[in-house]
Design a protein around this motif. Structure first.
Motif, PDB file in Angstrom:
ATOM      1  N   GLY A  99      21.154  -6.243-106.588  1.00 24.30           N
ATOM      2  CA  GLY A  99      19.703  -6.154-106.712  1.00 24.30           C
ATOM      3  C   GLY A  99      19.030  -7.477-106.385  1.00 24.30           C
ATOM      4  N   PHE A 100      19.593  -8.548-106.915  1.00 20.03           N
ATOM      5  CA  PHE A 100      19.065  -9.885-106.625  1.00 20.03           C
ATOM      6  C   PHE A 100      19.171 -10.189-105.132  1.00 20.03           C
ATOM      7  N   GLY A 101      20.335  -9.923-104.556  1.00 14.93           N
ATOM      8  CA  GLY A 101      20.558 -10.228-103.149  1.00 14.93           C
ATOM      9  C   GLY A 101      19.653  -9.431-102.227  1.00 14.93           C
ATOM     10  N   ALA A 102      19.361  -8.184-102.598  1.00 15.95           N
ATOM     11  CA  ALA A 102      18.514  -7.345-101.745  1.00 15.95           C
ATOM     12  C   ALA A 102      17.101  -7.916-101.643  1.00 15.95           C
ATOM     13  N   VAL A 103      16.584  -8.443-102.741  1.00 18.08           N
ATOM     14  CA  VAL A 103      15.248  -9.033-102.706  1.00 18.08           C
ATOM     15  C   VAL A 103      15.259 -10.325-101.889  1.00 18.08           C
ATOM     16  N   VAL A 104      16.294 -11.117-102.034  1.00 15.40           N
ATOM     17  CA  VAL A 104      16.404 -12.330-101.218  1.00 15.40           C
ATOM     18  C   VAL A 104      16.440 -11.947 -99.737  1.00 15.40           C
ATOM     19  N   VAL A 105      17.167 -10.882 -99.421  1.00 13.66           N
ATOM     20  CA  VAL A 105      17.188 -10.397 -98.033  1.00 13.66           C
ATOM     21  C   VAL A 105      15.780 -10.006 -97.593  1.00 13.66           C
ATOM     22  N   GLY A 106      15.030  -9.333 -98.479  1.00 13.70           N
ATOM     23  CA  GLY A 106      13.659  -8.967 -98.150  1.00 13.70           C
ATOM     24  C   GLY A 106      12.801 -10.178 -97.830  1.00 13.70           C
ATOM     25  N   PHE A 107      12.948 -11.238 -98.610  1.00 15.50           N
ATOM     26  CA  PHE A 107      12.199 -12.466 -98.344  1.00 15.50           C
ATOM     27  C   PHE A 107      12.636 -13.094 -97.025  1.00 15.50           C
ATOM     28  N   VAL A 108      13.942 -13.119 -96.775  1.00 16.77           N
ATOM     29  CA  VAL A 108      14.453 -13.726 -95.547  1.00 16.77           C
ATOM     30  C   VAL A 108      13.954 -12.957 -94.325  1.00 16.77           C
ATOM     31  N   VAL A 109      13.916 -11.625 -94.422  1.00 18.26           N
ATOM     32  CA  VAL A 109      13.423 -10.815 -93.297  1.00 18.26           C
ATOM     33  C   VAL A 109      11.977 -11.165 -92.981  1.00 18.26           C
ATOM     34  N   TRP A 110      11.143 -11.247 -94.004  1.00 13.80           N
ATOM     35  CA  TRP A 110       9.730 -11.556 -93.764  1.00 13.80           C
ATOM     36  C   TRP A 110       9.529 -12.992 -93.300  1.00 13.80           C
ATOM     37  N   LEU A 111      10.301 -13.910 -93.862  1.00 17.13           N
ATOM     38  CA  LEU A 111      10.204 -15.297 -93.409  1.00 17.13           C
ATOM     39  C   LEU A 111      10.710 -15.433 -91.973  1.00 17.13           C
ATOM     40  N   GLY A 112      11.750 -14.674 -91.641  1.00 22.01           N
ATOM     41  CA  GLY A 112      12.253 -14.691 -90.270  1.00 22.01           C
ATOM     42  C   GLY A 112      11.224 -14.143 -89.299  1.00 22.01           C
ATOM     43  N   LEU A 113      10.521 -13.084 -89.725  1.00 23.73           N
ATOM     44  CA  LEU A 113       9.456 -12.538 -88.888  1.00 23.73           C
ATOM     45  C   LEU A 113       8.354 -13.566 -88.683  1.00 23.73           C
ATOM     46  N   GLY A 118       5.884 -17.591 -85.062  1.00 23.54           N
ATOM     47  CA  GLY A 118       5.355 -18.948 -84.993  1.00 23.54           C
ATOM     48  C   GLY A 118       4.323 -19.293 -86.044  1.00 23.54           C
ATOM     49  N   GLY A 119       4.138 -18.451 -87.048  1.00 25.15           N
ATOM     50  CA  GLY A 119       3.113 -18.733 -88.049  1.00 25.15           C
ATOM     51  C   GLY A 119       3.634 -19.355 -89.326  1.00 25.15           C
ATOM     52  N   VAL A 120       4.935 -19.222 -89.573  1.00 30.08           N
ATOM     53  CA  VAL A 120       5.508 -19.698 -90.826  1.00 30.08           C
ATOM     54  C   VAL A 120       6.621 -20.695 -90.536  1.00 30.08           C
ATOM     55  N   THR A 121       6.625 -21.770 -91.289  1.00 29.88           N
ATOM     56  CA  THR A 121       7.683 -22.771 -91.190  1.00 29.88           C
ATOM     57  C   THR A 121       8.375 -22.898 -92.543  1.00 29.88           C
ATOM     58  N   VAL A 122       9.686 -22.846 -92.531  1.00 33.73           N
ATOM     59  CA  VAL A 122      10.478 -22.982 -93.759  1.00 33.73           C
ATOM     60  C   VAL A 122      11.279 -24.268 -93.666  1.00 33.73           C
ATOM     61  N   THR A 123      11.116 -25.113 -94.667  1.00 31.20           N
ATOM     62  CA  THR A 123      11.841 -26.379 -94.700  1.00 31.20           C
ATOM     63  C   THR A 123      12.625 -26.484 -96.003  1.00 31.20           C
ATOM     64  N   THR A 124      13.687 -27.263 -95.959  1.00 30.51           N
ATOM     65  CA  THR A 124      14.467 -27.485 -97.172  1.00 30.51           C
ATOM     66  C   THR A 124      13.719 -28.447 -98.085  1.00 30.51           C
ATOM     67  N   ALA A 125      13.527 -28.008 -99.334  1.00 31.91           N
ATOM     68  CA  ALA A 125      12.788 -28.836-100.283  1.00 31.91           C
ATOM     69  C   ALA A 125      13.743 -29.581-101.217  1.00 31.91           C
ATOM     70  N   LEU A 126      14.586 -28.823-101.921  1.00 33.47           N
ATOM     71  CA  LEU A 126      15.541 -29.394-102.877  1.00 33.47           C
ATOM     72  C   LEU A 126      14.873 -30.454-103.748  1.00 33.47           C
ATOM     73  N   SER A 127      13.777 -30.045-104.382  1.00 31.60           N
ATOM     74  CA  SER A 127      13.009 -30.996-105.179  1.00 31.60           C
ATOM     75  C   SER A 127      12.807 -30.478-106.595  1.00 31.60           C
ATOM     76  N   SER A 128      12.632 -31.405-107.516  1.00 31.51           N
ATOM     77  CA  SER A 128      12.363 -31.067-108.908  1.00 31.51           C
ATOM     78  C   SER A 128      11.504 -32.167-109.506  1.00 31.51           C
ATOM     79  N   PRO A 129      10.279 -31.844-109.930  1.00 29.65           N
ATOM     80  CA  PRO A 129       9.379 -32.877-110.438  1.00 29.65           C
ATOM     81  C   PRO A 129       9.758 -33.401-111.820  1.00 29.65           C
TER      82      PRO A 129
END
Length: 303
Positions: A99-113, A118-129
């Motif tokens: 169930g968790f993985g399926a939602v992550v796949v859903g996000f990846v599909v939309w981010l890939g689209l 050319g409208g969305v950019t995904v960068t590695t953050a790896l940050s914690s304030p």
């Protein structure tokens, strides 16, 4: 008085009363009243917006909820806790992860689209304030998982199951009993969030329908809990919008947007939930060989 509280064949109270009492008792009382007031009253319990405060709130809420659920199961529902859709088995845990993985796949599909257009950019953050990223990710994950599990039990086991049981005892067909129960559970799920913005309401309706259908497909809460946890985690921690930078731990950061209606839809979770639901239907077909509706959710005796 007995006929008001119990049907002629009921061992617990009528399904109608269980539907009406579930959210005030199992959600509002255990969370907003007991957990919330205790967190405010005890100085050494973290409060505010810090990650540890969120964890403390989730742990307190889950603790009070488990006590309330035990009482509920014994005296109001008259059924063992083992029938509430949660189990410590490898198969259940695997479905939770799916169930968790399926939602992550859903996000990846939309981010890939979005990236492809050319409208969305995904960068590695790896940050914690607040400190260690690893620690904060674990804290956030536990808090969100507990939050998702409690909501699943209240709305998509107790309310959905009680409504289906009551409607099924009124000579409705199984199809209409399931459909009516799903509507009841989703309406209360949306009402609990208190949102009135049309697209946010649509977001909650789609998510609620997915969670309810997964419960009806399987008779368990593993897929729904995993998907719920995935939606909370993916939308806030795994894929954090740039506007939320610095507000909490983040693995990836998103900037930009899709054009037109796609961009509007992409701001909400419902497109990802639709993709996740389709992926989980494929998962069920692969794992079980069929996709069914109704696995002991409706009982012949009730109201």
């Amino acid at each position: 008085m007995r006929l008001i509280l119990r049907g002629s064949n009921d061992s617990g109270i009528r399904a109608t009363w269980r539907v009406l009492l579930a959210m005030p008792v199992l959600w509002v009382l255990t969370g907003g009243v007991l957990a919330g007031n205790l967190q405010t009253a005890v100085p050494w319990i973290p409060s505010g917006q810090a990650p540890m405060a969120g964890l403390a709130q989730s742990v307190l809420h889950a603790g009070f909820f488990l006590v309330a659920l035990a009482v509920w199961a014994r005296y109001l529902d008259a059924r063992p806790l083992s029938e509430y859709g949660v189990s410590a088995t490898p198969a259940w845990t695997l479905d939770l992860a799916a169930g968790f993985g399926a939602v992550v796949v859903g996000f990846v599909v939309w981010l890939g689209l979005g990236a492809a257009l050319g409208g969305v950019t995904v960068t590695t953050a790896l940050s914690s304030p607040q400190g260690s990223l690893g620690t904060e990710l674990v804290v956030a994950a536990v808090a969100l998982l507990l939050h998702a599990a409690v909501q699943q039990l209240v709305f998509f086991r107790v309310i959905l199951g009680s409504a289906a049981e009551g409607l099924g005892s009124r000579d409705l067909s199984r199809t209409w009993a399931f459909a009516g129960a799903l509507v009841v559970a989703v309406v209360l799920f949306v009402a609990m969030h208190g949102s009135v913005t049309p697209l946010r309401v649509l977001d909650l309706v789609v998510a609620g329908c997915v969670f309810g259908l997964l419960a009806l497909h399987t008779g368990e809460l593993a897929l729904g809990t995993g998907a719920h946890f995935g939606a909370l985690a993916a939308g806030s921690v795994l894929f954090s919008p740039a506007a939320n930078a610095g507000s909490g731990p983040a693995v990836f950061q998103m900037t930009g947007s899709l054009p037109g209606l796609l961009g509007t839809a992409n701001e909400y979770g419902f497109p990802k939930m639709v993709v996740a639901y389709l992926a989980l239907l494929a998962w069920l077909q692969w794992r079980r060989g069929e996709i069914t509706v109704g696995n002991g959710t409706v009982q012949p005796a009730g109201d």
